[in-house]
Write an enzyme that holds these catalytic residues in place. Structure first.
Site, PDB file in Angstrom:
ATOM      1  N   GLY A 185      21.397  37.160 -49.499  1.00  0.00           N
ATOM      2  CA  GLY A 185      22.723  37.451 -48.971  1.00  0.00           C
ATOM      3  C   GLY A 185      23.038  36.680 -47.706  1.00  0.00           C
ATOM      4  O   GLY A 185      24.180  36.255 -47.494  1.00  0.00           O
ATOM      5  N   ASP A 186      22.029  36.476 -46.871  1.00  0.00           N
ATOM      6  CA  ASP A 186      22.225  35.696 -45.640  1.00  0.00           C
ATOM      7  C   ASP A 186      22.534  34.237 -45.957  1.00  0.00           C
ATOM      8  O   ASP A 186      23.421  33.631 -45.362  1.00  0.00           O
ATOM      9  CB  ASP A 186      20.975  35.790 -44.769  1.00  0.00           C
ATOM     10  CG  ASP A 186      20.668  37.220 -44.365  1.00  0.00           C
ATOM     11  OD1 ASP A 186      21.519  37.846 -43.717  1.00  0.00           O
ATOM     12  OD2 ASP A 186      19.586  37.712 -44.710  1.00  0.00           O
ATOM     13  N   ARG A 187      21.781  33.665 -46.910  1.00  0.00           N
ATOM     14  CA  ARG A 187      22.029  32.285 -47.320  1.00  0.00           C
ATOM     15  C   ARG A 187      23.421  32.138 -47.916  1.00  0.00           C
ATOM     16  O   ARG A 187      24.143  31.181 -47.636  1.00  0.00           O
ATOM     17  CB  ARG A 187      20.971  31.873 -48.335  1.00  0.00           C
ATOM     18  CG  ARG A 187      21.223  30.554 -49.059  1.00  0.00           C
ATOM     19  CD  ARG A 187      20.855  29.330 -48.235  1.00  0.00           C
ATOM     20  NE  ARG A 187      21.958  28.761 -47.488  1.00  0.00           N
ATOM     21  CZ  ARG A 187      21.933  27.564 -46.925  1.00  0.00           C
ATOM     22  NH1 ARG A 187      20.856  26.815 -46.992  1.00  0.00           N
ATOM     23  NH2 ARG A 187      22.958  27.123 -46.244  1.00  0.00           N
ATOM     24  N   TYR A 206      23.991  44.076 -39.106  1.00  0.00           N
ATOM     25  CA  TYR A 206      22.821  44.841 -39.531  1.00  0.00           C
ATOM     26  C   TYR A 206      22.774  46.225 -38.882  1.00  0.00           C
ATOM     27  O   TYR A 206      21.720  46.845 -38.768  1.00  0.00           O
ATOM     28  CB  TYR A 206      21.535  44.054 -39.260  1.00  0.00           C
ATOM     29  CG  TYR A 206      21.217  43.094 -40.381  1.00  0.00           C
ATOM     30  CD1 TYR A 206      20.264  43.391 -41.333  1.00  0.00           C
ATOM     31  CD2 TYR A 206      21.922  41.901 -40.505  1.00  0.00           C
ATOM     32  CE1 TYR A 206      19.992  42.532 -42.383  1.00  0.00           C
ATOM     33  CE2 TYR A 206      21.657  41.025 -41.543  1.00  0.00           C
ATOM     34  CZ  TYR A 206      20.685  41.348 -42.480  1.00  0.00           C
ATOM     35  OH  TYR A 206      20.429  40.491 -43.535  1.00  0.00           O
ATOM     36  N   GLY A 218      26.235  32.378 -45.133  1.00  0.00           N
ATOM     37  CA  GLY A 218      26.285  31.166 -44.333  1.00  0.00           C
ATOM     38  C   GLY A 218      26.879  29.995 -45.088  1.00  0.00           C
ATOM     39  O   GLY A 218      27.723  29.256 -44.569  1.00  0.00           O
TER      40      GLY A 218
END
Length: 469
Positions: free
Chosen positions: A252-254, A137, A257
């Site tokens: 996007g994070d999901r 980030y 991961g």
């Protein structure tokens, strides 16, 4: 699976409320705050979701020592946080919403930060992981030379998925997949001298894969799914399942991961990418990142010890105390368990199921069918016992902490708001066969079944009573 998440953490704050009038000072709405919810963002969100999936998660990051950091550490209670020396304040993004409509966002402490230090424990977490997610980030953690060297070494052993940021560092060479969104891919390609069209995902992705030296690039395209570009293979489009999205935050994070998990489990790249896109869509369908808030503050919150009480709600609605109980337990790092049913004529089979469910976590919430719902499911002669009495009997059991009454034919609306870590049902089927399995998996929960007791049933008791009368 042992997963290490490397990246920058943010504090996300949601201020939710309603507005029915304008301010007398200026033509702006007056927001009546209903609650304030805080959650870990950035790499913290990736780590939180993976921990809820049941993985052992180490978060390699930098955490400050200010008030925002204290909220972050509470939100990351399930994660092993390995942090360098704090060199900058906690970046905080505060969103104000009226209903489901965003009104304004305030950013604090989001200026460029110095490169944080690393520790031997942080490097060891990278060296011993089964899979790695880099959630960059743009706040310096991926610019640390020791961390970059450890990631380069790890890329030869385990899948490394790198979610880049325009202000961040370039991925190390040899990672399995880099996951820019379409805007990021086009901007990065343009900065490199390429002039792709606005729809040139394939052109930009191939350029970036060669530039970064990664095995593949997965360009995410929102509701249009993703485009997978790997060496020697034609571009592979992956459609996203159709879903209603109220807040795309965290998709996007999901995806990153999930992609690392599926690669770590041995799926090939196309299969892993397809499943990751599906996981991201399911995540958004149940509320996205906003549904993962671990701290909820109402004007007059009820203590957890006082939440054990009768919670009667109208059809389609859910009493806020049910949500508060789940949030309060999760905020302390506990496990929320839920089960559901009619529970008409409470019997020993029910008691055994409820006791087994309660033993799996730190609280048990029962989703109870209303009288109207029972009649639709069981017929005009049911229920035998009214919903008020059924709820009171359930709450009299030591193993039941709260009862939520719903009027629909299924408990999906209740489950979506409670979001239990474990959903328990009795029966002779596997957890995957439960109709709620996909819904619960959407927020990282799991389904569990306990043995069915055929000699003990409400129908059998009702039949025996009919003979006696």
């Amino acid at each position: 699976m042992r997963i290490t998440v490397v990246g920058d953490v943010l504090l996300d704050v949601d201020i939710n409320g309603s507005a029915t009038r304008l301010s007398p000072d200026a033509p702006v709405p007056v927001v009546n705050v209903a609650d304030v919810r805080r959650r870990a963002g950035g790499a913290g969100l990736v780590a939180t979701v993976l921990a809820q999936d049941g993985h052992h998660v180490a978060l390699v990051t930098a955490v400050s020592d200010d008030d925002g950091a204290s909220h972050l550490r509470r939100a990351l209670a399930r994660v092993s946080v390995l942090a360098g020396v704090p060199l900058a304040p906690t970046p905080t993004k505060t969103r104000v919403r009226i209903g489901t409509h965003p009104m304004v966002r305030f950013d604090e402490g989001c200026e460029p930060a110095p490169v944080p230090s690393s520790t031997d424990e942080m490097l060891a977490a990278i060296a011993t992981a089964d899979a790695i997610v880099v959630a960059d980030y743009g706040r310096g953690i991926t610019a640390n030379t020791d961390i970059r060297a450890a990631l380069s070494e790890a890329a030869h052993r385990v899948p490394v998925v790198w979610d880049p940021h325009p202000a961040g560092s370039e991925p190390v060479e040899g990672v399995a997949v880099v996951t820019p969104n379409l805007a990021e891919a086009l901007a990065s390609a343009k900065a490199g001298g390429l002039e792709p069209s606005r729809t040139g995902a394939e052109e930009a992705g191939q350029y970036l894969r060669e530039k970064w030296g990664s095995a593949a690039v997965l360009v995410t395209r929102g509701e249009d799914g993703a485009l997978l570009l790997s060496a020697g293979e034609p571009a592979h489009g992956i459609p996203a399942p159709k879903t209603t999205v109220s807040d795309p935050c965290g998709a996007g994070d999901r995806l990153a991961g999930s992609l690392a998990v599926h690669l770590g489990l041995g799926l090939d790249l196309a299969q892993a990418a397809t499943k990751a896109v599906e996981d991201a869509s399911a995540f958004l369908a149940v509320g996205g990142a906003a549904a993962l808030a671990v701290v909820a503050e109402a004007p007059e919150p009820s203590p957890v010890v006082e939440l054990k009480g009768l919670e009667l709600v109208d059809t389609g609605d859910l009493h806020p105390d049910g949500v508060q109980l789940a949030q309060a337990v999760r905020a302390k790092g506990g496990t929320v368990v839920a089960t559901g049913g009619c529970f008409d004529l409470l019997h020993a089979g029910h008691a055994r199921t409820l006791a087994a469910a309660r033993s799996m976590g730190d609280c048990l919430i029962v989703c109870l069918n209303s009288d109207e719902s029972v009649r639709r499911l069981k017929g005009a002669h049911r229920p035998i016992v009214s919903v008020e009495d059924r709820a009171e009997l359930l709450l009299a059991l030591e193993c039941v902490d709260a009862v939520v009454i719903f009027g629909e034919d299924t408990p999906e609306a209740c489950l979506t708001q409670i979001q239990p870590d474990i959903w328990v049902k009795g029966g002779d089927y596997t957890p995957e066969e439960l109709p709620e399995a996909r819904l619960v998996a959407g927020w990282g929960g799991r389904c569990v079944t306990v043995p069915f007791h055929p000699a003990r049933s409400t129908s059998g008791l009702a039949a025996a009573l009919a003979k006696v009368s």
